[in-house]
Design a protein around this motif. Structure first.
Motif, PDB file in Angstrom:
ATOM      1  N   ALA A  28       0.833  -1.270  -0.138  1.00 14.17           N
ATOM      2  CA  ALA A  28      -0.214   0.139  -0.025  1.00 14.17           C
ATOM      3  C   ALA A  28       0.885   1.163   0.096  1.00 14.17           C
ATOM      4  CB  ALA A  28      -1.046   0.056   1.266  1.00 14.17           C
ATOM      5  N   ARG A  29       2.127   1.031   0.327  1.00 10.94           N
ATOM      6  CA  ARG A  29       2.977   2.461   0.435  1.00 10.94           C
ATOM      7  C   ARG A  29       4.182   2.199  -0.769  1.00 10.94           C
ATOM      8  NH1 ARG A  29       0.869   1.096   4.739  1.00 10.94           N
ATOM      9  NH2 ARG A  29       0.404   2.437   6.423  1.00 10.94           N
ATOM     10  N   PRO A  54      13.751   6.913  -2.520  1.00 14.16           N
ATOM     11  CA  PRO A  54      13.503   5.782  -1.610  1.00 14.16           C
ATOM     12  C   PRO A  54      12.045   5.964  -0.668  1.00 14.16           C
ATOM     13  CG  PRO A  54      15.123   7.488  -0.707  1.00 14.16           C
ATOM     14  CD  PRO A  54      14.739   7.690  -2.094  1.00 14.16           C
ATOM     15  N   ILE A  55      11.590   4.827  -0.461  1.00  9.81           N
ATOM     16  CA  ILE A  55      10.599   4.762   0.455  1.00  9.81           C
ATOM     17  C   ILE A  55      10.962   4.068   1.686  1.00  9.81           C
ATOM     18  CG2 ILE A  55       8.229   3.946   0.877  1.00  9.81           C
ATOM     19  CD1 ILE A  55       7.636   4.311  -2.267  1.00  9.81           C
ATOM     20  N   VAL A  56      11.155   4.561   2.831  1.00  8.10           N
ATOM     21  CA  VAL A  56      11.630   4.048   4.039  1.00  8.10           C
ATOM     22  C   VAL A  56      10.637   3.515   4.879  1.00  8.10           C
ATOM     23  CG1 VAL A  56      13.267   4.278   5.708  1.00  8.10           C
ATOM     24  CG2 VAL A  56      13.952   5.624   3.595  1.00  8.10           C
ATOM     25  N   VAL A  78      14.267  -0.086   2.823  1.00 11.93           N
ATOM     26  CA  VAL A  78      14.519   1.020   1.845  1.00 11.93           C
ATOM     27  C   VAL A  78      13.732   0.251   0.522  1.00 11.93           C
ATOM     28  CG1 VAL A  78      15.813   2.741   1.110  1.00 11.93           C
ATOM     29  CG2 VAL A  78      16.235   1.612   3.234  1.00 11.93           C
ATOM     30  N   ILE A  79      12.772   1.038  -0.462  1.00 14.20           N
ATOM     31  CA  ILE A  79      12.440   0.510  -1.544  1.00 14.20           C
ATOM     32  C   ILE A  79      12.777   1.479  -2.295  1.00 14.20           C
ATOM     33  CG2 ILE A  79      10.218  -0.303  -2.694  1.00 14.20           C
ATOM     34  CD1 ILE A  79       9.713  -0.549   1.105  1.00 14.20           C
ATOM     35  N   GLY A  80      13.354   1.442  -3.604  1.00 11.41           N
ATOM     36  CA  GLY A  80      13.513   2.272  -4.567  1.00 11.41           C
ATOM     37  C   GLY A  80      14.106   1.866  -5.470  1.00 11.41           C
ATOM     38  N   THR A  81      15.171   2.474  -6.352  1.00 15.51           N
ATOM     39  CA  THR A  81      15.747   2.106  -7.577  1.00 15.51           C
ATOM     40  C   THR A  81      17.304   2.246  -7.310  1.00 15.51           C
ATOM     41  OG1 THR A  81      13.957   3.178  -8.928  1.00 15.51           O
ATOM     42  CG2 THR A  81      16.059   2.555  -9.895  1.00 15.51           C
TER      43      THR A  81
END
Ligand code: HPA
Length: 284
Positions: A28-29, A54-56, A78-81
């Motif tokens: 969801a985030r 980043p989504i932390v 940490v989600i991202g590229t």
């Protein structure tokens, strides 16, 4: 429920439900589905800072997630590229010596599987058993010995992850190991390849134990990784493991072992370690 209770005294369907709840919370985030999971061990936390857009998410916010307690280990996803690949990185991992069950330690790997990852990069700090190694060497893990004498897949099998009796004959992907070696060569980075023996800790080993593990075919020793890799392989995730040889294992050099030495060495080599991992990602 506390994470330490994972897999203990609760119906297994509750456990699998908890995995889905944690995955749904993260889903969801985030905007894009991650391709590559990363477990950043001692010293490699700085790689998480390189992740773009980043989504932390602190572990403490995620339903049912365990929390890490060790110095030098943060506790966030940490989600991202990174290098053009969509990654989900665990900045900080869990260890059996913290009191967690093997199921709790590997809970995040199953959550990452639910989120869609196809491959996993696992890093750690390890003591060198092979006497031709030196502190600061990087070692591609070719295989492991599970000397934790417990297994995260004990209990009912969830067929939606994988089979009851998963094959481990190529747990550490030959394809990814070959890529890692090519990238190291292109970076003129000397690299070792060897067998990792995983123990529970928290004490370091005795010199007699290190001699035993050398006889048994181990090149490096540590207190993590094997449980996560077993769960990843069960779920069909391709695995690359890399150890930083942070110290020589007990009895090889005259001085005693300390966590300080482990942290100092990982700090010293973190730039070349990070460069290697960054160089590998685009080829995965
Ligand atoms: N033994 C076990 N775990 C370790 C070591 C060691 O010598 N160094 C870093 N992690």
């Amino acid at each position: 429920m506390s994470a330490a209770e994972h897999g203990t005294g609760h119906a297994q369907h509750d456990f699998f439900h908890m995995i889905n709840e944690a995955a749904d919370f993260i889903k969801a985030r985030i905007v894009e589905i991650p391709q590559i999971g990363m477990i950043l061990g001692s010293g490699l936390g700085m790689l998480a800072k390189r992740i773009e857009s980043p989504i932390v998410i602190p572990y403490a916010e995620i339903p049912h997630f365990p929390r890490s307690t060790v110095e030098g280990h943060a506790g966030e996803l940490v989600i991202g590229t990174l290098e053009g690949r969509r990654v989900i990185a665990m900045n900080g991992r869990f260890h059996i010596y913290e009191g967690y069950t093997p199921q709790a330690i590997t809970f995040p790997v199953r959550v990452m599987k639910r989120l869609g990852i196809e491959s996993l990069v696992v890093t750690n700090a390890a003591g060198g058993i092979n006497t031709s190694y030196s502190p600061g060497d990087l070692m591609i893990i070719s295989d492991h010995l599970n000397m934790q004498f417990r297994h995260p897949l004990i209990g009912p099998n969830d067929d939606s992850f994988g089979v009851r009796f998963p094959d481990m004959s190529a747990a550490y992907s030959p394809r990814l190991r070959a890529i890692a070696k090519q990238v190291a060569a292109a970076q003129s980075l000397g690299i070792q390849e060897g067998v990792y023996v995983g123990l529970t800790g928290p004490s370091y080993e005795t010199p007699a134990e290190i001699r035993m593990f050398r006889t048994l075919g181990a090149d490096a020793v540590g207190m993590s990784t094997v449980a996560e890799v077993l769960i990843a392989r069960h779920a069909g995730i391709e695995v690359l493991g890399i150890s930083c040889i942070s110290n020589m294992a007990a009895g090889i050099l005259p001085q005693p072992l300390s966590h300080l030495e482990v942290m100092e060495t990982t700090e010293r080599v973190k730039d070349s370690f990070a460069k290697l991992v960054l160089g590998i990602l685009p080829h995965m």
